[in-house]
Design an enzyme around this catalytic site. Structure first.
Site, PDB file in Angstrom:
ATOM      1  N   LYS A   1       0.815  -1.225  -0.002  1.00  0.00           N
ATOM      2  CA  LYS A   1      -0.190   0.078   0.328  1.00  0.00           C
ATOM      3  C   LYS A   1       1.143   1.323   0.046  1.00  0.00           C
ATOM      4  O   LYS A   1       0.689   1.655  -0.308  1.00  0.00           O
ATOM      5  CB  LYS A   1      -0.635  -0.458   1.564  1.00  0.00           C
ATOM      6  CG  LYS A   1      -1.962  -1.085   1.237  1.00  0.00           C
ATOM      7  CD  LYS A   1      -2.400  -0.861   2.564  1.00  0.00           C
ATOM      8  CE  LYS A   1      -2.531  -0.728   3.842  1.00  0.00           C
ATOM      9  NZ  LYS A   1      -1.073  -2.293   4.476  1.00  0.00           N
TER      10      LYS A   1
ATOM     11  N   ARG B   1      -9.886  -0.386   9.056  1.00  0.00           N
ATOM     12  CA  ARG B   1      -9.665  -1.376   9.213  1.00  0.00           C
ATOM     13  C   ARG B   1     -10.542  -2.765   9.975  1.00  0.00           C
ATOM     14  O   ARG B   1     -10.014  -3.877  10.879  1.00  0.00           O
ATOM     15  CB  ARG B   1      -8.145  -1.091  10.338  1.00  0.00           C
ATOM     16  CG  ARG B   1      -7.067  -1.006   9.648  1.00  0.00           C
ATOM     17  CD  ARG B   1      -6.098  -0.721  10.754  1.00  0.00           C
ATOM     18  NE  ARG B   1      -4.741  -1.173  10.783  1.00  0.00           N
ATOM     19  CZ  ARG B   1      -3.688  -0.333   9.921  1.00  0.00           C
ATOM     20  NH1 ARG B   1      -3.586   0.222   9.114  1.00  0.00           N
ATOM     21  NH2 ARG B   1      -2.528  -2.135  10.070  1.00  0.00           N
TER      22      ARG B   1
ATOM     23  N   ARG C   1      11.802  -5.885   5.427  1.00  0.00           N
ATOM     24  CA  ARG C   1      11.340  -3.558   5.024  1.00  0.00           C
ATOM     25  C   ARG C   1      12.283  -3.581   5.908  1.00  0.00           C
ATOM     26  O   ARG C   1      12.507  -3.204   6.718  1.00  0.00           O
ATOM     27  CB  ARG C   1      10.251  -3.389   4.969  1.00  0.00           C
ATOM     28  CG  ARG C   1       9.922  -2.043   4.930  1.00  0.00           C
ATOM     29  CD  ARG C   1       8.568  -1.705   4.916  1.00  0.00           C
ATOM     30  NE  ARG C   1       8.108  -1.962   6.540  1.00  0.00           N
ATOM     31  CZ  ARG C   1       6.241  -2.283   7.024  1.00  0.00           C
ATOM     32  NH1 ARG C   1       6.237  -1.603   5.429  1.00  0.00           N
ATOM     33  NH2 ARG C   1       5.825  -1.828   7.500  1.00  0.00           N
TER      34      ARG C   1
ATOM     35  N   ARG D   1      11.448  -0.721  11.071  1.00  0.00           N
ATOM     36  CA  ARG D   1      10.510  -0.214  11.810  1.00  0.00           C
ATOM     37  C   ARG D   1      10.017  -1.314  12.971  1.00  0.00           C
ATOM     38  O   ARG D   1      10.361  -2.493  12.855  1.00  0.00           O
ATOM     39  CB  ARG D   1       8.910  -0.556  11.138  1.00  0.00           C
ATOM     40  CG  ARG D   1       8.277   0.788  11.524  1.00  0.00           C
ATOM     41  CD  ARG D   1       6.896   0.813   9.341  1.00  0.00           C
ATOM     42  NE  ARG D   1       6.050   0.092  10.394  1.00  0.00           N
ATOM     43  CZ  ARG D   1       4.784   0.181   9.353  1.00  0.00           C
ATOM     44  NH1 ARG D   1       4.515   0.599   8.401  1.00  0.00           N
ATOM     45  NH2 ARG D   1       3.753  -0.902  10.103  1.00  0.00           N
TER      46      ARG D   1
ATOM     47  N   ARG E   1       0.022  -9.102  13.548  1.00  0.00           N
ATOM     48  CA  ARG E   1      -0.847  -7.938  12.680  1.00  0.00           C
ATOM     49  C   ARG E   1      -1.681  -8.394  11.453  1.00  0.00           C
ATOM     50  O   ARG E   1      -2.406  -8.595  11.365  1.00  0.00           O
ATOM     51  CB  ARG E   1       0.145  -7.146  11.869  1.00  0.00           C
ATOM     52  CG  ARG E   1       0.825  -6.222  13.055  1.00  0.00           C
ATOM     53  CD  ARG E   1       2.252  -5.693  12.559  1.00  0.00           C
ATOM     54  NE  ARG E   1       1.716  -4.889  10.989  1.00  0.00           N
ATOM     55  CZ  ARG E   1       3.246  -4.736  10.149  1.00  0.00           C
ATOM     56  NH1 ARG E   1       4.526  -4.558  10.524  1.00  0.00           N
ATOM     57  NH2 ARG E   1       3.109  -3.737   9.073  1.00  0.00           N
TER      58      ARG E   1
END
Ligand code: AP5
Ligand code: MG
Ligand code: ZN
Length: 215
Positions: free
Chosen positions: A16, A92, A126, A159, A170
Site C-alpha cells: 500500500k 481497518r 522492509r 520499523r 498484525r
C-alpha cells in the site's frame, strides 16, 4: 475536474505504501496514512479514553489496532484538508468503514491481493528511510548503497513492528478485523482487485490503469 479520492486496501505488507507514493507523484493527491500519522504521534497520551493501553505505541508494538476514536479523528482532519487523496491503512474494521462512508465520497477502491506467506518475508525485510519515509526491501527493492536512502541520503531503519512475532499478530488482526471490510466493498461492487504479487512496476501499471479508467 478535481483530484480523485482513492482508497487503497490490502494486508500488512501488500504494498500500500509503495504504490501510494507512485499515486501521489502521478495524480497529485495527498497521501493520508494512519500508520505514518500514528508513528509521528506514538507517545500521545490517550489515557482519557480508558482503553487497554495509554499510548498508540503500545498498541502498535503489540500489532493491535489503535482505538477508533483516535484514528477516526486523524482521518477526518486529513481528508477535510485534502484536494484529492490516497487513503492507506484505513478503514481497518467495519466501524471505521461506516464512519468513512459518512465523511467522504470515494472515486476508486483498490485492493492489493497478496498471499499470506509472502507478507512475512516482505515485512521482515522492509527498511524505511528515517528522514523521508521512502520504502525499501533488503532483497526485493534494495537501495543502491546498503543502509542509505536513494532519495535523500538518510539512514534506513527497521520499523519497531516489523519483527516476525509482531508481523504474525498484525496478520491475525487483519484477518479478523479487516477482511470483512474487503468483503463489504466487494459486495458493494466497488472493489478493483489487483494482483499484488507481481513486481512493484507491474503492480503500478495495473494501479495506474485502474485509477485512470475509474476516476
Ligand atoms: P500501518 O503502518 O498502516 O501498517 P500495515 O497496514 O500493517 O501496512 P504496512 O505499512 O506494513 O504495509 P504496506 O502495505 O504499506 O506495504 P509496503 O508498501 O511498505 O499500521 C501500523 C500499525 O498502526 C497497525 O498495526 C496499528 O497498530 C496502527 N494503525 C494504523 N492504522 C490504523 C487504523 N486505521 N486503525 C487502528 N490502528 C491503526 O511494502 C512492504 C514491503 O514489501 C516493503 O519492503 C516493500 O519494498 C516490499 N514490496 C512492496 N511491493 C512489493 C512487490 N510488488 N514485490 C515485492 N516486494 C514488494
Ligand atoms: Mg504502509
Ligand atoms: Zn530518504
Amino acid at each position: 475536474m478535481s483530484n480523485p479520492n482513492i482508497l487503497i486496501l490490502g494486508a500488512p505488507g501488500a504494498g500500500k505504501g509503495t504504490q501510494s507514493s507512485n499515486i501521489v507523484e502521478v495524480f497529485g493527491v495527498e497521501h493520508v496514512t494512519t500508520g505514518d500519522a500514528l508513528r509521528a504521534n506514538k507517545d500521545m497520551d490517550i489515557s482519557h479514553l480508558d482503553t487497554e493501553y495509554d499510548t498508540p505505541r503500545a498498541y502498535m508494538d503489540a500489532g493491535e489496532l489503535v482505538p477508533d476514536e483516535v484514528v477516526n479523528e486523524i482521518v477526518k482532519t486529513a481528508l477535510d484538508e485534502a484536494d484529492g487523496y490516497v487513503l492507506d491503512g484505513y478503514p481497518r474494521n467495519l466501524a471505521q468503514a461506516e464512519y468513512l462512508d459518512e465523511i467522504t465520497d470515494l472515486d476508486v477502491v483498490l485492493y492489493l491481493d497478496v498471499d499470506k506467506d509472502e507478507l512475512v518475508d516482505r515485512l521482515t525485510g522492509r527498511r524505511v528511510c528515517d528522514e523521508c519515509g521512502a520504502n525499501y526491501h533488503v532483497e526485493f527493492n534494495p537501495p543502491a548503497e546498503e543502509g542509505v536512502c536513494d532519495e535523500c541520503g538518510g539512514e534506513l531503519i527497521q520499523r519497531d513492528d516489523d519483527t516476525e512475532e509482531t508481523v504474525r499478530e498484525r496478520i491475525n488482526v487483519y484477518e479478523e478485523n479487516t477482511e470483512p471490510v474487503i468483503e463489504h466493498f466487494e459486495e458493494e461492487g466497488e472493489l478493483a482487485r489487483i494482483d499484488g504479487e507481481q513486481t512493484p512496476d507491474e503492480v503500478w501499471d495495473d494501479v495506474r490503469d485502474t485509477v485512470e479508467s475509474e476516476a
